[in-house]
Design an enzyme around this catalytic site. Structure first.
Site, PDB file in Angstrom:
ATOM      1  N   ARG A  10       0.870  -1.173   0.000  1.00 58.10           N
ATOM      2  CA  ARG A  10       0.000   0.000   0.000  1.00 58.10           C
ATOM      3  C   ARG A  10       0.905   1.220   0.000  1.00 58.10           C
ATOM      4  O   ARG A  10       1.985   1.204   0.582  1.00 58.10           O
ATOM      5  CB  ARG A  10      -0.925   0.021   1.218  1.00 58.10           C
ATOM      6  N   GLU A  24      -4.620   7.636  -4.395  1.00 62.86           N
ATOM      7  CA  GLU A  24      -4.921   6.984  -5.668  1.00 62.86           C
ATOM      8  C   GLU A  24      -6.289   7.434  -6.168  1.00 62.86           C
ATOM      9  O   GLU A  24      -7.234   7.476  -5.388  1.00 62.86           O
ATOM     10  CB  GLU A  24      -4.879   5.458  -5.506  1.00 62.86           C
ATOM     11  N   HIS A  73      -1.979   0.423  -9.650  1.00 65.78           N
ATOM     12  CA  HIS A  73      -2.568  -0.503  -8.670  1.00 65.78           C
ATOM     13  C   HIS A  73      -3.277  -1.660  -9.386  1.00 65.78           C
ATOM     14  O   HIS A  73      -4.422  -2.013  -9.083  1.00 65.78           O
ATOM     15  CB  HIS A  73      -3.552   0.228  -7.744  1.00 65.78           C
TER      16      HIS A  73
END
Length: 322
Positions: free
Chosen positions: A239, A268, A287
């Site tokens: 993360r 994000e 991601h």
């Protein structure tokens, strides 16, 4: 009391994933519906006994969900869910931990290879129709992984699979985990999280694969970045907030390490104003490490298993959080 199969309603909430289509293909006969946006979820969550969701979840939804009994997270990350608020309403919660462990580990390995073999530059040269000539400077050439040292921070499902992949490339693997007594999981040696800054100077690659928790937030600190070799590469498939992004940006601006490969960032989508976008030695994927053609079905396997457990009256869920 958990509703019976013929009384149950499931809400699938995701902006892109094909959860409903894949679930309907199983012909379970269970009533379900799908939403693609938060506003729609807020309007319809009151119909659902079960919600299958990830990033769309906000804890404000609890007040609009009188029937809700169980949340199956689509992702392994669960930091968006309030355990206190869900527990107070007796709503069960399970994560999708492990659902994409192989995929994320393979992605991390791909990032290592892409940086070592300078594939991002090769793609850029292709777009420019540039045939790069031979390079005399050894430091500017493509590299080999064999004989290099990889420091894996987080030796759970993802980290342990990455360790096995790396060792297949003849890399030495140093593992770090919260409890080293749980085993090396394929690493050549295993250490505690508190040893990170001490071990970083030994690594040619530092890969984050751990969960985001209060203990791991900012774990890859300014001190850890400062301790890396100038020739080292930082890889993050965990993360974004496991790393101090400000320290990473400063490290890359000053050329203190060779490269960074990031599948995750602190915010994000990564804001357009972030300096990371334009840094020549930063390789970014959005991601997507865990996304594969099998992702929906892998999540649904966990969901169906947990539904069966709830119907049987079992107290333990697969990947249980609450």
């Amino acid at each position: 009391m958990f509703p019976s199969k013929d009384q149950l309603t499931i809400c699938f909430a995701h902006a892109a994933y094909q959860m409903k289509n894949r679930f309907d293909a199983r012909q379970t006969g269970i009533r379900n519906f799908e939403v693609r946006a938060y506003d729609e979820l807020q309007k319809r969550i009151g119909e659902a006994d079960v919600v299958v969701v990830s990033g769309m979840w906000k804890n404000d939804l609890i007040a609009h969900a009188p029937k809700l009994k169980f949340i199956q997270s689509i992702s392994s990350g669960i930091d968006q869910y309030s355990r206190e608020q869900l527990g107070a309403k007796k709503v069960r919660l399970a994560s999708a931990a492990g659902v994409n462990a192989r995929a994320v580990a393979e992605h991390a390995m791909a990032l290592l290879l892409a940086v070592a073999r300078r594939l991002p530059e090769a793609r850029d040269n292709q777009h420019r129709k540039t045939w790069r000539g031979m390079i005399g400077d050894l430091a500017e050439r493509e590299d080999e992984l064999g004989g290099k040292t990889l420091l894996v921070v987080g030796m759970g499902r993802i980290g342990s699979h990455l360790a096995r992949l790396a060792r297949a490339f003849d890399m030495k693997v140093i593992g770090i985990r919260r409890d080293p007594a749980q085993g090396d999981n394929g690493a050549d040696s295993i250490h505690a999280m508190g040893d990170l800054v001490k071990l970083v100077p030994e690594a040619d690659f530092v890969a984050l694969t751990c969960a985001l928790t209060p203990e791991t937030t900012g774990l890859m600190s300014a001190a850890a970045f400062a301790a890396m070799k100038p020739s080292a590469v930082f890889v993050n498939v965990a993360r974004g907030r496991v790393a101090d992004e400000t320290a990473l940006i400063e490290t890359m601006k000053r050329g203190k390490i060779w490269a960074a490969a990031l599948d995750v960032t602190a915010d994000e989508p990564l804001p357009a104003s972030s300096p990371l976008w334009a840094m020549p030695n930063v390789f970014i994927t959005p991601h997507t490490a865990g996304e594969t053609r099998r992702y929906e079905d892998n999540v649904l396997d966990i969901l169906v298993d947990n539904l069966e457990r709830l119907w049987r009256g079992e107290t333990a869920l697969r990947n249980q959080v609450l």
